[in-house]
Scaffold this motif. Structure first.
Motif, PDB file in Angstrom:
ATOM      1  N   ALA A 188      -7.089  -4.491   2.426  1.00 15.18           N
ATOM      2  CA  ALA A 188      -6.679  -3.667   1.290  1.00 15.18           C
ATOM      3  C   ALA A 188      -6.102  -2.369   1.812  1.00 15.18           C
ATOM      4  O   ALA A 188      -6.725  -1.683   2.624  1.00 15.18           O
ATOM      5  CB  ALA A 188      -7.875  -3.384   0.399  1.00 15.18           C
ATOM      6  N   THR A 235      -4.977   1.478   1.279  1.00 16.24           N
ATOM      7  CA  THR A 235      -5.247   2.592   0.379  1.00 16.24           C
ATOM      8  C   THR A 235      -4.321   3.766   0.603  1.00 16.24           C
ATOM      9  O   THR A 235      -4.343   4.727  -0.143  1.00 16.24           O
ATOM     10  CB  THR A 235      -6.700   3.069   0.578  1.00 16.24           C
ATOM     11  N   SER A 276     -10.625   6.242   2.238  1.00 16.79           N
ATOM     12  CA  SER A 276     -11.365   5.944   1.014  1.00 16.79           C
ATOM     13  C   SER A 276     -12.064   4.588   1.108  1.00 16.79           C
ATOM     14  O   SER A 276     -11.597   3.672   1.805  1.00 16.79           O
ATOM     15  CB  SER A 276     -10.415   5.935  -0.191  1.00 16.79           C
ATOM     16  N   ASN A 277     -13.163   4.475   0.371  1.00 17.21           N
ATOM     17  CA  ASN A 277     -13.866   3.192   0.291  1.00 17.21           C
ATOM     18  C   ASN A 277     -13.102   2.229  -0.610  1.00 17.21           C
ATOM     19  O   ASN A 277     -12.604   2.616  -1.685  1.00 17.21           O
ATOM     20  CB  ASN A 277     -15.266   3.385  -0.272  1.00 17.21           C
ATOM     21  N   VAL A 278     -13.029   0.998  -0.176  1.00 13.51           N
ATOM     22  CA  VAL A 278     -12.441  -0.075  -0.975  1.00 13.51           C
ATOM     23  C   VAL A 278     -13.520  -1.111  -1.231  1.00 13.51           C
ATOM     24  O   VAL A 278     -14.262  -1.496  -0.323  1.00 13.51           O
ATOM     25  CB  VAL A 278     -11.244  -0.727  -0.251  1.00 13.51           C
ATOM     26  N   THR A 279     -13.629  -1.559  -2.484  1.00 13.56           N
ATOM     27  CA  THR A 279     -14.636  -2.552  -2.862  1.00 13.56           C
ATOM     28  C   THR A 279     -13.958  -3.867  -3.212  1.00 13.56           C
ATOM     29  O   THR A 279     -12.949  -3.890  -3.931  1.00 13.56           O
ATOM     30  CB  THR A 279     -15.468  -2.055  -4.060  1.00 13.56           C
ATOM     31  N   THR A 335     -18.110  -3.272   0.313  1.00 17.91           N
ATOM     32  CA  THR A 335     -17.431  -1.978   0.288  1.00 17.91           C
ATOM     33  C   THR A 335     -17.189  -1.523   1.724  1.00 17.91           C
ATOM     34  O   THR A 335     -18.129  -1.459   2.527  1.00 17.91           O
ATOM     35  CB  THR A 335     -18.250  -0.928  -0.471  1.00 17.91           C
ATOM     36  N   GLY A 366     -11.704   2.771   4.591  1.00 19.08           N
ATOM     37  CA  GLY A 366     -10.405   2.549   5.202  1.00 19.08           C
ATOM     38  C   GLY A 366     -10.281   3.226   6.557  1.00 19.08           C
ATOM     39  O   GLY A 366     -10.882   4.270   6.810  1.00 19.08           O
ATOM     40  N   ALA A 390      -9.587  -6.266  -5.236  1.00 18.10           N
ATOM     41  CA  ALA A 390      -9.840  -5.069  -4.428  1.00 18.10           C
ATOM     42  C   ALA A 390      -9.577  -3.830  -5.281  1.00 18.10           C
ATOM     43  O   ALA A 390      -8.571  -3.747  -5.999  1.00 18.10           O
ATOM     44  CB  ALA A 390      -8.940  -5.062  -3.201  1.00 18.10           C
ATOM     45  N   SER A 391     -10.499  -2.859  -5.196  1.00 18.76           N
ATOM     46  CA  SER A 391     -10.349  -1.649  -6.004  1.00 18.76           C
ATOM     47  C   SER A 391     -10.983  -0.463  -5.296  1.00 18.76           C
ATOM     48  O   SER A 391     -11.743  -0.615  -4.341  1.00 18.76           O
ATOM     49  CB  SER A 391     -11.000  -1.835  -7.375  1.00 18.76           C
ATOM     50  N   THR A 392     -10.658   0.731  -5.774  1.00 23.74           N
ATOM     51  CA  THR A 392     -11.329   1.952  -5.335  1.00 23.74           C
ATOM     52  C   THR A 392     -11.878   2.640  -6.577  1.00 23.74           C
ATOM     53  O   THR A 392     -11.687   2.171  -7.720  1.00 23.74           O
ATOM     54  CB  THR A 392     -10.364   2.909  -4.607  1.00 23.74           C
TER      55      THR A 392
END
Length: 204
Positions: free
Chosen positions: A2, A4, A10-13, A30, A33, A56-58
């Motif tokens: 993923a 970002t 940043s964390n990506v979940t 989680t 990056g 995938a999201s933040t």
């Protein structure tokens, strides 16, 4: 993977869209990056199925979905008891019920056509084919069964699938114990007021 941003940490979940099913995604869900890229190295899905998607999201960016993918049944990794353990029998008899086990993969799915090796571990018994080791192919539900003819002494059988081993036990009756005595006096032709009871016991 993923993305970002070129320098984001940043964390990506990552989440699983199971198309209405009950499958679950396992692993590190989680990830922070590095250079704008979050890499998920240990994800797995527990149930076989089709039309799965990853999302995938933040915290501040809406989820984006992957292509659909399918998950197949894995190799035999575990063998679990279904029925037949800890039965009792007289020496030199078959147990009244077969030993039944189920073969599963790492996700817990039944493995059709998985191979189970049953081996007499102690007691000198044998199986329906008169051998002390036999291999059984599981059915479409991952079930494998065998008839067990007990020997003497401690009775134990190993059921082996993949690298997993399950031990099953049987008890051989070697003595009779009177656990309820008859009444001390009774009348002729009249049933005992206390019913005598005898119990078959193993050597333990």
């Amino acid at each position: 993977i993923a993305v970002t941003g070129p320098t984001s940490t940043s964390n990506v979940t990552m989440a699983l869209n199971a198309d209405g099913g009950t499958a679950a995604l396992s692993g590190s869900l989680t990830v922070a990056g590095t250079g704008g890229i979050a890499t998920f190295t240990d994800l797995s899905v527990n149930l076989a199925g089709t039309n799965y998607r990853l999302a995938a999201s933040t915290a501040s960016i809406a989820a984006v979905s992957s292509i659909t993918f399918s998950v197949g049944i894995g190799a035999a990794a575990a063998v679990v008891l279904v029925s037949g353990n800890e039965q009792g029998a007289l020496q030199g008899e078959f147990l009244s019920q077969p030993l039944v086990v189920r073969v599963r993969d790492l996700g817990g799915n039944p493995v059709a056509s998985g191979l189970v090796t049953f081996a007499v571990d102690s007691g000198g018994g044998f199986f329906g084919d008169e051998s002390d080791t036999t291999q059984v192919t599981a059915d479409e539900n991952g079930l494998a069964s065998v008839q067990w003819h007990v020997g003497t002494g401690q009775q134990r059988v190993a059921a082996i699938a993949g690298t997993d081993t399950l031990y099953l036990r049987a008890y051989v009756a070697q003595r009779v114990v009177l656990i309820t005595e008859p009444p001390s006096s009774t009348q002729s032709g009249v049933p005992f007021t206390t019913s005598p009871r005898a119990q078959l016991m193993d050597s333990a």
